[in-house]
Motif scaffolding. Sequence first.
Motif, mmCIF file in Angstrom:
data_model
loop_
_atom_site.group_PDB
_atom_site.id
_atom_site.type_symbol
_atom_site.label_atom_id
_atom_site.label_comp_id
_atom_site.label_asym_id
_atom_site.label_seq_id
_atom_site.Cartn_x
_atom_site.Cartn_y
_atom_site.Cartn_z
ATOM 1 N N TYR A 41 3.963 60.772 154.977
ATOM 2 C CA TYR A 41 4.105 59.320 155.012
ATOM 3 C C TYR A 41 3.177 58.707 156.064
ATOM 4 C CZ TYR A 41 6.325 54.740 154.745
ATOM 5 O OH TYR A 41 6.558 53.398 154.565
ATOM 6 N N ALA A 54 -0.222 58.426 154.718
ATOM 7 C CA ALA A 54 -0.333 57.379 153.699
ATOM 8 C C ALA A 54 -0.476 55.989 154.305
ATOM 9 C CB ALA A 54 0.881 57.428 152.766
ATOM 10 N N ILE A 55 0.186 55.727 155.434
ATOM 11 C CA ILE A 55 0.113 54.393 156.041
ATOM 12 C C ILE A 55 -0.925 54.323 157.161
ATOM 13 C CG2 ILE A 55 2.537 53.961 155.479
ATOM 14 C CD1 ILE A 55 3.200 54.390 158.445
ATOM 15 N N ILE A 105 4.900 56.466 147.505
ATOM 16 C CA ILE A 105 3.557 56.202 148.047
ATOM 17 C C ILE A 105 2.499 56.310 146.942
ATOM 18 C CG2 ILE A 105 4.118 56.839 150.415
ATOM 19 C CD1 ILE A 105 3.111 59.595 149.948
ATOM 20 N N LYS A 159 9.371 52.853 149.086
ATOM 21 C CA LYS A 159 8.300 52.235 148.286
ATOM 22 C C LYS A 159 7.996 50.822 148.790
ATOM 23 C CE LYS A 159 6.869 51.226 143.552
ATOM 24 N NZ LYS A 159 5.577 51.913 143.737
ATOM 25 N N TYR A 169 6.251 51.049 152.100
ATOM 26 C CA TYR A 169 4.854 51.472 151.944
ATOM 27 C C TYR A 169 3.983 50.288 151.528
ATOM 28 C CZ TYR A 169 0.749 53.803 149.933
ATOM 29 O OH TYR A 169 -0.526 54.180 149.617
ATOM 30 N N ARG A 182 0.821 48.581 153.687
ATOM 31 C CA ARG A 182 -0.539 48.580 153.163
ATOM 32 C C ARG A 182 -1.099 47.183 152.881
ATOM 33 N NH1 ARG A 182 -3.973 51.989 153.940
ATOM 34 N NH2 ARG A 182 -5.016 51.533 151.946
#
Length: 491
Positions: free
Chosen positions: A46, A49-50, A91, A245, A248, A252
Amino acid sequence: MAFKELAEVASFKDMAYGPIGEAVKKAMPYTEADEIGVYAAALSMYAAAINGTVTFRRRPVGVWTVLVGRSSGGRKGTASDTARAMLDTAIDDFLFDRTVSGITSGPSLVNHLWKTEVDSLTSRDGVDGRVLLMEEEWAATLKRSRRCPTFSQQLRTAWDGKAIRNITKGKGEEARQEVTRPLLGFHAHITPAEWTRHVSSDEALGGTFNRLLPVMVERSKMLPSRDDDDESDWTLDIPRADALKEAYEWARETPRSIGFTKQAATRYDELRWEIEDHLAELPEEVACFMERTTEQVSRVAAVLAASEMKTKISVKALNAAWAFVRYSMATVEYLIKNAGETGRRIKPLSEVIRDALIACGGEATSTELHAKVKNRTNAAGLKAEVEAMPNVEVVKVKTGKPGAPKVVYRLKTEESEVKPEPQDQGQDPGRPTLRLVEPEPAPRPARRTRTRATNKPKTETQRPKTQRSKAQPTRAPRVPESNPFADLLSL
Protein backbone atom coordinates in the motif's frame (compact mmCIF):
# COMPACT_ATOMS: atom_id res chain seq x y z
CA MET A 1 15.60 -14.56 22.84
CA ALA A 2 13.43 -17.45 21.72
CA PHE A 3 11.20 -16.99 18.69
CA LYS A 4 8.00 -17.09 20.74
CA GLU A 5 9.31 -14.30 22.95
CA LEU A 6 9.10 -11.90 19.99
CA ALA A 7 5.35 -11.75 20.51
CA GLU A 8 5.97 -10.40 24.02
CA VAL A 9 7.88 -7.43 22.56
CA ALA A 10 4.93 -6.38 20.41
CA SER A 11 1.81 -8.29 19.42
CA PHE A 12 -0.33 -7.93 16.32
CA LYS A 13 -3.02 -6.40 18.50
CA ASP A 14 -0.62 -3.57 19.40
CA MET A 15 0.28 -2.74 15.79
CA ALA A 16 -3.02 -3.40 13.93
CA TYR A 17 -4.55 -0.02 13.17
CA GLY A 18 -7.02 1.55 10.77
CA PRO A 19 -8.40 0.03 7.57
CA ILE A 20 -5.19 -1.97 6.94
CA GLY A 21 -5.34 -3.59 10.36
CA GLU A 22 -9.06 -4.35 9.96
CA ALA A 23 -8.48 -5.88 6.52
CA VAL A 24 -5.84 -8.23 7.91
CA LYS A 25 -8.13 -9.32 10.73
CA LYS A 26 -10.90 -10.18 8.24
CA ALA A 27 -8.49 -12.17 6.05
CA MET A 28 -6.94 -14.29 8.79
CA PRO A 29 -9.68 -16.99 9.02
CA TYR A 30 -8.96 -17.90 5.38
CA THR A 31 -5.17 -18.16 5.46
CA GLU A 32 -2.42 -20.06 7.28
CA ALA A 33 -0.07 -17.09 7.10
CA ASP A 34 1.32 -15.17 10.06
CA GLU A 35 -0.86 -12.14 10.77
CA ILE A 36 2.16 -9.90 11.27
CA GLY A 37 3.55 -11.18 7.96
CA VAL A 38 0.32 -10.27 6.15
CA TYR A 39 0.32 -6.87 7.85
CA ALA A 40 3.96 -6.22 6.84
CA ALA A 41 3.31 -7.20 3.22
CA ALA A 42 0.16 -5.05 3.07
CA LEU A 43 2.00 -2.03 4.51
CA SER A 44 4.76 -2.38 1.93
CA MET A 45 2.36 -2.80 -1.02
CA TYR A 46 0.00 0.00 0.00
CA ALA A 47 2.89 2.37 0.77
CA ALA A 48 4.35 1.71 -2.70
CA ALA A 49 0.96 2.45 -4.27
CA ILE A 50 0.49 5.85 -2.60
CA ASN A 51 4.18 6.85 -2.71
CA GLY A 52 4.78 10.08 -4.58
CA THR A 53 1.51 11.89 -4.01
CA VAL A 54 1.72 11.16 -0.27
CA THR A 55 4.84 12.41 1.54
CA PHE A 56 5.98 12.96 5.10
CA ARG A 57 7.89 16.21 5.51
CA ARG A 58 8.84 16.06 1.82
CA ARG A 59 10.24 12.57 2.30
CA PRO A 60 8.91 9.39 0.62
CA VAL A 61 6.58 7.13 2.59
CA GLY A 62 7.92 3.86 1.17
CA VAL A 63 7.96 1.05 3.77
CA TRP A 64 10.43 -1.69 2.82
CA THR A 65 9.71 -5.01 4.54
CA VAL A 66 11.33 -8.45 4.58
CA LEU A 67 9.55 -11.61 5.77
CA VAL A 68 11.98 -13.93 7.57
CA GLY A 69 10.79 -17.50 8.07
CA ARG A 70 11.61 -21.11 7.38
CA SER A 71 11.04 -22.50 3.93
CA SER A 72 7.90 -24.47 4.76
CA GLY A 73 6.76 -23.36 8.22
CA GLY A 74 7.17 -19.63 7.66
CA ARG A 75 4.34 -19.30 5.09
CA LYS A 76 6.10 -16.22 3.65
CA GLY A 77 4.59 -16.67 0.20
CA THR A 78 1.18 -17.28 1.71
CA ALA A 79 1.42 -14.02 3.65
CA SER A 80 2.28 -12.01 0.53
CA ASP A 81 -0.41 -13.73 -1.53
CA THR A 82 -2.98 -12.95 1.17
CA ALA A 83 -1.99 -9.28 1.22
CA ARG A 84 -2.05 -9.11 -2.60
CA ALA A 85 -5.55 -10.63 -2.74
CA MET A 86 -6.73 -8.35 0.03
CA LEU A 87 -5.55 -5.20 -1.82
CA ASP A 88 -6.43 -6.42 -5.30
CA THR A 89 -9.50 -4.25 -5.87
CA ALA A 90 -8.40 -1.45 -3.52
CA ILE A 91 -5.37 -0.20 -5.45
CA ASP A 92 -6.57 -0.87 -9.00
CA ASP A 93 -3.98 -2.60 -11.20
CA PHE A 94 -0.91 -1.23 -9.43
CA LEU A 95 0.40 -4.61 -8.23
CA PHE A 96 -0.15 -6.20 -11.63
CA ASP A 97 1.38 -3.38 -13.68
CA ARG A 98 4.17 -2.13 -11.42
CA THR A 99 5.63 -5.19 -9.65
CA VAL A 100 9.08 -6.31 -10.83
CA SER A 101 11.72 -8.75 -9.62
CA GLY A 102 15.22 -9.93 -10.52
CA ILE A 103 16.97 -6.54 -10.55
CA THR A 104 20.52 -7.13 -9.31
CA SER A 105 22.59 -4.16 -10.48
CA GLY A 106 22.57 -0.41 -10.08
CA PRO A 107 22.37 0.34 -13.83
CA SER A 108 19.43 -2.05 -14.31
CA LEU A 109 17.59 -0.48 -11.36
CA VAL A 110 18.02 3.04 -12.75
CA ASN A 111 17.13 1.86 -16.25
CA HIS A 112 13.87 0.25 -15.10
CA LEU A 113 12.73 3.27 -13.08
CA TRP A 114 13.69 5.60 -15.92
CA LYS A 115 11.81 3.56 -18.53
CA THR A 116 8.76 3.42 -16.24
CA GLU A 117 8.70 7.20 -16.13
CA VAL A 118 9.22 7.52 -19.89
CA ASP A 119 6.42 5.05 -20.64
CA SER A 120 4.01 7.07 -18.48
CA LEU A 121 4.63 10.39 -20.20
CA THR A 122 1.56 9.98 -22.41
CA SER A 123 -0.71 8.66 -19.64
CA ARG A 124 -3.73 10.58 -18.40
CA ASP A 125 -2.19 11.24 -14.98
CA GLY A 126 1.22 12.30 -16.30
CA VAL A 127 4.63 11.02 -15.17
CA ASP A 128 4.28 8.07 -12.83
CA GLY A 129 7.45 6.26 -11.75
CA ARG A 130 6.01 4.04 -8.99
CA VAL A 131 7.58 0.56 -8.87
CA LEU A 132 7.37 -2.29 -6.35
CA LEU A 133 10.51 -4.43 -6.32
CA MET A 134 9.39 -7.80 -4.93
CA GLU A 135 11.93 -10.57 -4.37
CA GLU A 136 10.48 -13.87 -3.15
CA GLU A 137 13.93 -15.48 -3.46
CA TRP A 138 15.94 -12.63 -2.01
CA ALA A 139 18.98 -14.76 -1.13
CA ALA A 140 19.63 -15.51 -4.80
CA THR A 141 19.29 -11.83 -5.62
CA LEU A 142 21.77 -10.89 -2.88
CA LYS A 143 24.35 -13.27 -4.33
CA ARG A 144 24.14 -11.74 -7.79
CA SER A 145 23.89 -8.13 -6.62
CA ARG A 146 27.26 -8.34 -4.82
CA ARG A 147 28.94 -8.36 -8.23
CA CYS A 148 27.73 -4.80 -8.87
CA PRO A 149 29.55 -2.15 -6.80
CA THR A 150 26.78 0.44 -7.33
CA PHE A 151 23.63 -1.57 -6.55
CA SER A 152 23.58 -1.00 -2.78
CA GLN A 153 24.33 2.70 -3.19
CA GLN A 154 21.56 3.18 -5.77
CA LEU A 155 19.13 1.28 -3.55
CA ARG A 156 19.93 3.49 -0.56
CA THR A 157 19.55 6.65 -2.63
CA ALA A 158 16.19 5.48 -3.97
CA TRP A 159 14.90 4.90 -0.42
CA ASP A 160 15.92 8.45 0.44
CA GLY A 161 14.00 9.74 -2.59
CA LYS A 162 17.08 11.42 -4.08
CA ALA A 163 18.13 11.42 -7.72
CA ILE A 164 19.76 8.32 -9.19
CA ARG A 165 21.38 8.20 -12.60
CA ASN A 166 23.24 6.16 -15.19
CA ILE A 167 26.10 7.59 -17.22
CA THR A 168 26.71 5.29 -20.18
CA LYS A 169 29.41 5.37 -22.84
CA GLY A 170 28.79 7.90 -25.55
CA LYS A 171 28.08 11.59 -25.87
CA GLY A 172 24.95 13.65 -25.55
CA GLU A 173 21.75 13.31 -23.54
CA GLU A 174 21.04 9.82 -24.82
CA ALA A 175 24.00 8.54 -22.76
CA ARG A 176 22.44 9.77 -19.50
CA GLN A 177 19.49 8.25 -17.63
CA GLU A 178 18.33 10.17 -14.57
CA VAL A 179 15.43 9.64 -12.19
CA THR A 180 15.17 12.79 -10.11
CA ARG A 181 12.52 11.43 -7.75
CA PRO A 182 12.59 7.62 -7.52
CA LEU A 183 9.38 6.07 -6.19
CA LEU A 184 10.53 2.56 -5.26
CA GLY A 185 8.81 0.09 -2.98
CA PHE A 186 10.45 -3.10 -1.75
CA HIS A 187 9.26 -6.41 -0.29
CA ALA A 188 11.26 -9.64 0.03
CA HIS A 189 11.37 -13.14 1.53
CA ILE A 190 14.34 -14.91 3.12
CA THR A 191 15.01 -17.75 5.56
CA PRO A 192 16.85 -17.18 8.87
CA ALA A 193 19.82 -19.24 7.65
CA GLU A 194 20.04 -17.24 4.43
CA TRP A 195 19.85 -13.99 6.37
CA THR A 196 22.80 -15.11 8.47
CA ARG A 197 24.75 -16.12 5.37
CA HIS A 198 24.11 -13.13 3.12
CA VAL A 199 23.20 -10.13 5.29
CA SER A 200 26.34 -8.59 6.81
CA SER A 201 26.90 -5.80 9.30
CA ASP A 202 29.25 -4.17 6.75
CA GLU A 203 26.29 -3.48 4.46
CA ALA A 204 24.23 -2.31 7.41
CA LEU A 205 27.00 0.10 8.43
CA GLY A 206 26.87 1.43 4.88
CA GLY A 207 23.16 2.01 5.34
CA THR A 208 21.58 -0.61 3.09
CA PHE A 209 19.96 -3.00 5.55
CA ASN A 210 18.93 -0.38 8.12
CA ARG A 211 16.44 0.85 5.51
CA LEU A 212 14.63 -2.50 5.71
CA LEU A 213 12.14 -3.77 8.29
CA PRO A 214 12.60 -7.55 8.71
CA VAL A 215 9.90 -9.44 10.60
CA MET A 216 9.98 -13.06 11.75
CA VAL A 217 6.96 -15.08 10.61
CA GLU A 218 5.58 -18.58 11.13
CA ARG A 219 2.45 -20.52 10.22
CA SER A 220 -0.53 -19.28 12.23
CA LYS A 221 -2.62 -22.46 11.92
CA MET A 222 -3.35 -25.47 9.72
CA LEU A 223 -6.52 -25.18 7.67
CA PRO A 224 -8.44 -28.25 6.41
CA SER A 225 -7.42 -29.40 2.95
CA ARG A 226 -9.68 -28.46 0.07
CA ASP A 227 -11.54 -31.08 -1.92
CA ASP A 228 -9.44 -32.82 -4.56
CA ASP A 229 -11.84 -31.77 -7.31
CA ASP A 230 -11.89 -28.15 -6.18
CA GLU A 231 -9.22 -26.40 -8.26
CA SER A 232 -10.34 -22.84 -7.52
CA ASP A 233 -7.79 -20.32 -6.24
CA TRP A 234 -7.85 -20.16 -2.43
CA THR A 235 -7.10 -16.43 -2.50
CA LEU A 236 -10.59 -15.85 -3.92
CA ASP A 237 -11.90 -16.50 -0.41
CA ILE A 238 -9.89 -13.57 1.02
CA PRO A 239 -12.22 -10.61 1.78
CA ARG A 240 -11.29 -7.56 -0.28
CA ALA A 241 -10.32 -4.37 1.55
CA ASP A 242 -12.98 -2.19 -0.04
CA ALA A 243 -12.53 0.46 2.66
CA LEU A 244 -9.02 1.11 1.33
CA LYS A 245 -10.24 1.80 -2.21
CA GLU A 246 -11.67 5.17 -1.28
CA ALA A 247 -8.55 6.02 0.72
CA TYR A 248 -6.37 5.09 -2.25
CA GLU A 249 -8.34 7.37 -4.57
CA TRP A 250 -8.09 10.16 -1.98
CA ALA A 251 -4.31 9.69 -1.78
CA ARG A 252 -3.83 9.74 -5.56
CA GLU A 253 -6.09 12.63 -6.54
CA THR A 254 -3.79 15.37 -5.22
CA PRO A 255 -0.48 15.68 -3.33
CA ARG A 256 -0.89 15.01 0.39
CA SER A 257 1.69 16.07 2.96
CA ILE A 258 1.40 14.14 6.23
CA GLY A 259 2.39 15.63 9.60
CA PHE A 260 1.86 15.14 13.35
CA THR A 261 -0.84 16.41 15.60
CA LYS A 262 0.53 18.42 18.53
CA GLN A 263 0.14 15.47 20.91
CA ALA A 264 1.68 13.05 18.42
CA ALA A 265 4.69 15.35 17.94
CA THR A 266 5.31 15.26 21.70
CA ARG A 267 5.01 11.48 21.70
CA TYR A 268 7.39 11.27 18.72
CA ASP A 269 10.05 13.20 20.63
CA GLU A 270 9.68 10.75 23.52
CA LEU A 271 10.15 7.85 21.14
CA ARG A 272 13.27 9.42 19.69
CA TRP A 273 14.88 9.53 23.14
CA GLU A 274 13.76 5.99 23.89
CA ILE A 275 15.14 4.67 20.58
CA GLU A 276 18.49 6.43 20.90
CA ASP A 277 18.96 5.21 24.49
CA HIS A 278 18.22 1.64 23.38
CA LEU A 279 20.65 1.81 20.44
CA ALA A 280 23.39 3.19 22.71
CA GLU A 281 23.19 0.03 24.82
CA LEU A 282 23.55 -2.33 21.84
CA PRO A 283 26.81 -3.46 20.20
CA GLU A 284 27.59 -1.57 17.01
CA GLU A 285 27.16 -4.67 14.84
CA VAL A 286 23.55 -4.85 16.08
CA ALA A 287 22.71 -1.17 16.34
CA CYS A 288 23.81 -0.50 12.76
CA PHE A 289 20.74 -2.38 11.52
CA MET A 290 18.43 0.03 13.38
CA GLU A 291 19.94 3.46 12.80
CA ARG A 292 16.92 4.70 10.83
CA THR A 293 14.34 3.48 13.32
CA THR A 294 12.87 6.92 14.02
CA GLU A 295 12.22 7.60 10.33
CA GLN A 296 10.81 4.10 9.90
CA VAL A 297 8.29 4.85 12.64
CA SER A 298 7.22 8.10 10.96
CA ARG A 299 6.86 6.42 7.55
CA VAL A 300 4.66 3.60 8.87
CA ALA A 301 2.58 6.12 10.83
CA ALA A 302 2.15 8.28 7.71
CA VAL A 303 0.86 5.29 5.72
CA LEU A 304 -1.59 4.40 8.49
CA ALA A 305 -2.84 7.99 8.61
CA ALA A 306 -3.26 8.10 4.82
CA SER A 307 -5.29 4.88 4.98
CA GLU A 308 -7.76 6.84 7.11
CA MET A 309 -7.71 9.78 4.66
CA LYS A 310 -6.05 12.01 7.25
CA THR A 311 -3.10 14.35 6.86
CA LYS A 312 -2.31 14.37 10.58
CA ILE A 313 -0.85 11.41 12.45
CA SER A 314 -2.62 10.68 15.72
CA VAL A 315 -1.00 9.32 18.87
CA LYS A 316 -2.78 5.99 18.33
CA ALA A 317 -1.44 5.67 14.80
CA LEU A 318 2.05 6.58 16.00
CA ASN A 319 1.96 3.99 18.81
CA ALA A 320 0.77 1.32 16.36
CA ALA A 321 3.63 2.19 14.01
CA TRP A 322 6.10 2.02 16.90
CA ALA A 323 4.82 -1.43 17.88
CA PHE A 324 5.43 -2.72 14.34
CA VAL A 325 8.94 -1.22 14.15
CA ARG A 326 9.74 -2.47 17.65
CA TYR A 327 8.86 -6.00 16.55
CA SER A 328 11.23 -5.57 13.60
CA MET A 329 14.02 -4.44 15.93
CA ALA A 330 13.48 -7.52 18.09
CA THR A 331 13.66 -9.65 14.93
CA VAL A 332 17.09 -8.22 14.07
CA GLU A 333 18.40 -8.89 17.57
CA TYR A 334 17.09 -12.45 17.40
CA LEU A 335 18.69 -13.11 14.01
CA ILE A 336 22.08 -11.74 15.03
CA LYS A 337 22.07 -13.64 18.32
CA ASN A 338 21.06 -16.83 16.54
CA ALA A 339 23.88 -16.34 14.05
CA GLY A 340 26.37 -16.01 16.91
CA GLU A 341 25.12 -19.16 18.62
CA THR A 342 25.45 -21.22 15.45
CA GLY A 343 28.94 -19.88 14.85
CA ARG A 344 28.21 -18.77 11.32
CA ARG A 345 29.92 -15.61 10.17
CA ILE A 346 30.15 -14.12 6.72
CA LYS A 347 33.54 -12.61 6.04
CA PRO A 348 33.55 -9.08 4.67
CA LEU A 349 34.88 -8.81 1.13
CA SER A 350 37.98 -6.96 2.36
CA GLU A 351 38.83 -9.92 4.58
CA VAL A 352 38.33 -12.37 1.73
CA ILE A 353 40.67 -10.31 -0.48
CA ARG A 354 43.32 -10.16 2.23
CA ASP A 355 43.18 -13.94 2.78
CA ALA A 356 43.41 -14.53 -0.95
CA LEU A 357 46.51 -12.33 -1.22
CA ILE A 358 48.15 -14.16 1.67
CA ALA A 359 47.40 -17.48 -0.03
CA CYS A 360 49.07 -16.13 -3.18
CA GLY A 361 52.23 -15.21 -1.31
CA GLY A 362 51.40 -11.59 -0.54
CA GLU A 363 50.66 -10.39 -4.04
CA ALA A 364 48.63 -11.40 -7.08
CA THR A 365 47.67 -10.00 -10.44
CA SER A 366 44.19 -8.61 -10.88
CA THR A 367 43.24 -11.67 -12.93
CA GLU A 368 44.54 -14.13 -10.32
CA LEU A 369 42.84 -12.31 -7.45
CA HIS A 370 39.50 -11.99 -9.24
CA ALA A 371 39.51 -15.75 -9.90
CA LYS A 372 39.52 -16.29 -6.12
CA VAL A 373 36.77 -13.78 -5.26
CA LYS A 374 34.58 -13.88 -8.38
CA ASN A 375 31.68 -15.41 -6.44
CA ARG A 376 31.58 -12.26 -4.28
CA THR A 377 32.14 -9.44 -6.76
CA ASN A 378 33.06 -8.55 -10.32
CA ALA A 379 36.27 -6.94 -11.62
CA ALA A 380 34.99 -3.40 -11.09
CA GLY A 381 33.81 -4.22 -7.58
CA LEU A 382 37.17 -5.81 -6.76
CA LYS A 383 39.03 -2.73 -7.95
CA ALA A 384 36.83 -0.41 -5.90
CA GLU A 385 37.18 -2.56 -2.77
CA VAL A 386 40.98 -2.83 -3.07
CA GLU A 387 41.35 0.92 -3.54
CA ALA A 388 39.52 1.41 -0.23
CA MET A 389 41.79 -1.04 1.65
CA PRO A 390 44.67 0.81 3.40
CA ASN A 391 46.85 -2.29 3.67
CA VAL A 392 46.87 -3.14 -0.04
CA GLU A 393 48.76 -1.28 -2.75
CA VAL A 394 48.19 -1.37 -6.48
CA VAL A 395 51.32 -1.69 -8.62
CA LYS A 396 51.54 -1.56 -12.40
CA VAL A 397 54.28 -3.79 -13.79
CA LYS A 398 55.59 -3.51 -17.33
CA THR A 399 55.83 -6.88 -19.00
CA GLY A 400 58.03 -5.82 -21.90
CA LYS A 401 55.30 -6.84 -24.30
CA PRO A 402 52.88 -4.68 -26.27
CA GLY A 403 49.77 -3.66 -24.38
CA ALA A 404 48.85 -2.25 -20.99
CA PRO A 405 51.04 -2.98 -17.99
CA LYS A 406 50.06 -5.78 -15.63
CA VAL A 407 48.13 -4.72 -12.50
CA VAL A 408 49.42 -6.33 -9.30
CA TYR A 409 47.75 -6.12 -5.88
CA ARG A 410 50.22 -6.35 -3.01
CA LEU A 411 49.87 -6.42 0.77
CA LYS A 412 51.71 -3.57 2.47
CA THR A 413 51.67 -4.65 6.12
CA GLU A 414 54.62 -6.74 7.26
CA GLU A 415 52.54 -9.07 9.43
CA SER A 416 50.30 -10.12 6.55
CA GLU A 417 52.93 -10.07 3.82
CA VAL A 418 53.94 -13.60 2.96
CA LYS A 419 56.52 -13.33 0.21
CA PRO A 420 59.00 -16.07 -0.77
CA GLU A 421 62.26 -15.66 1.18
CA PRO A 422 65.72 -16.99 0.30
CA GLN A 423 66.55 -20.19 2.08
CA ASP A 424 69.37 -18.65 4.11
CA GLN A 425 66.95 -16.10 5.61
CA GLY A 426 64.59 -18.75 6.89
CA GLN A 427 60.87 -19.14 6.56
CA ASP A 428 57.95 -18.00 8.64
CA PRO A 429 57.65 -20.62 11.41
CA GLY A 430 53.89 -20.13 11.50
CA ARG A 431 53.35 -21.38 7.95
CA PRO A 432 54.15 -24.87 6.64
CA THR A 433 56.56 -24.78 3.72
CA LEU A 434 57.57 -27.22 1.01
CA ARG A 435 61.26 -27.91 0.37
CA LEU A 436 62.66 -29.87 -2.53
CA VAL A 437 65.01 -32.57 -1.25
CA GLU A 438 67.62 -33.76 -3.72
CA PRO A 439 68.05 -37.56 -3.58
CA GLU A 440 71.61 -38.83 -3.26
CA PRO A 441 72.80 -40.24 -6.56
CA ALA A 442 73.17 -44.03 -6.63
CA PRO A 443 76.54 -45.44 -7.82
CA ARG A 444 76.49 -46.21 -11.51
CA PRO A 445 78.68 -48.68 -13.39
CA ALA A 446 81.50 -47.20 -15.37
CA ARG A 447 80.61 -46.65 -18.97
CA ARG A 448 82.95 -46.77 -21.93
CA THR A 449 83.09 -43.42 -23.55
CA ARG A 450 84.08 -42.70 -27.11
CA THR A 451 86.74 -40.22 -27.95
CA ARG A 452 86.06 -37.80 -30.66
CA ALA A 453 88.80 -37.51 -33.24
CA THR A 454 90.30 -34.06 -33.49
CA ASN A 455 92.71 -32.54 -35.92
CA LYS A 456 94.97 -31.46 -33.05
CA PRO A 457 97.55 -34.15 -32.26
CA LYS A 458 98.09 -35.08 -28.62
CA THR A 459 101.46 -34.80 -27.00
CA GLU A 460 103.29 -37.61 -25.26
CA THR A 461 102.24 -36.35 -21.84
CA GLN A 462 98.56 -36.66 -22.74
CA ARG A 463 96.76 -39.94 -22.30
CA PRO A 464 93.77 -40.94 -24.42
CA LYS A 465 90.49 -40.75 -22.53
CA THR A 466 89.66 -44.31 -23.44
CA GLN A 467 92.84 -45.70 -21.90
CA ARG A 468 92.19 -47.81 -18.80
CA SER A 469 94.46 -48.50 -15.88
CA LYS A 470 94.63 -52.22 -16.61
CA ALA A 471 97.21 -53.67 -19.00
CA GLN A 472 96.61 -53.32 -22.70
CA PRO A 473 96.39 -56.36 -24.98
CA THR A 474 99.80 -57.68 -26.25
CA ARG A 475 98.75 -57.24 -29.84
CA ALA A 476 98.47 -53.69 -31.02
CA PRO A 477 95.66 -52.85 -33.36
CA ARG A 478 96.43 -52.37 -36.99
CA VAL A 479 96.54 -48.73 -37.84
CA PRO A 480 97.03 -47.10 -41.21
CA GLU A 481 100.59 -45.86 -41.72
CA SER A 482 99.25 -42.36 -42.19
CA ASN A 483 97.82 -42.29 -38.66
CA PRO A 484 99.68 -39.63 -36.63
CA PHE A 485 99.16 -41.62 -33.44
CA ALA A 486 100.86 -44.76 -34.74
CA ASP A 487 103.94 -44.30 -32.56
CA LEU A 488 101.88 -43.98 -29.41
CA LEU A 489 99.76 -47.05 -30.12
CA SER A 490 102.81 -49.23 -30.63
CA LEU A 491 104.23 -48.51 -27.20
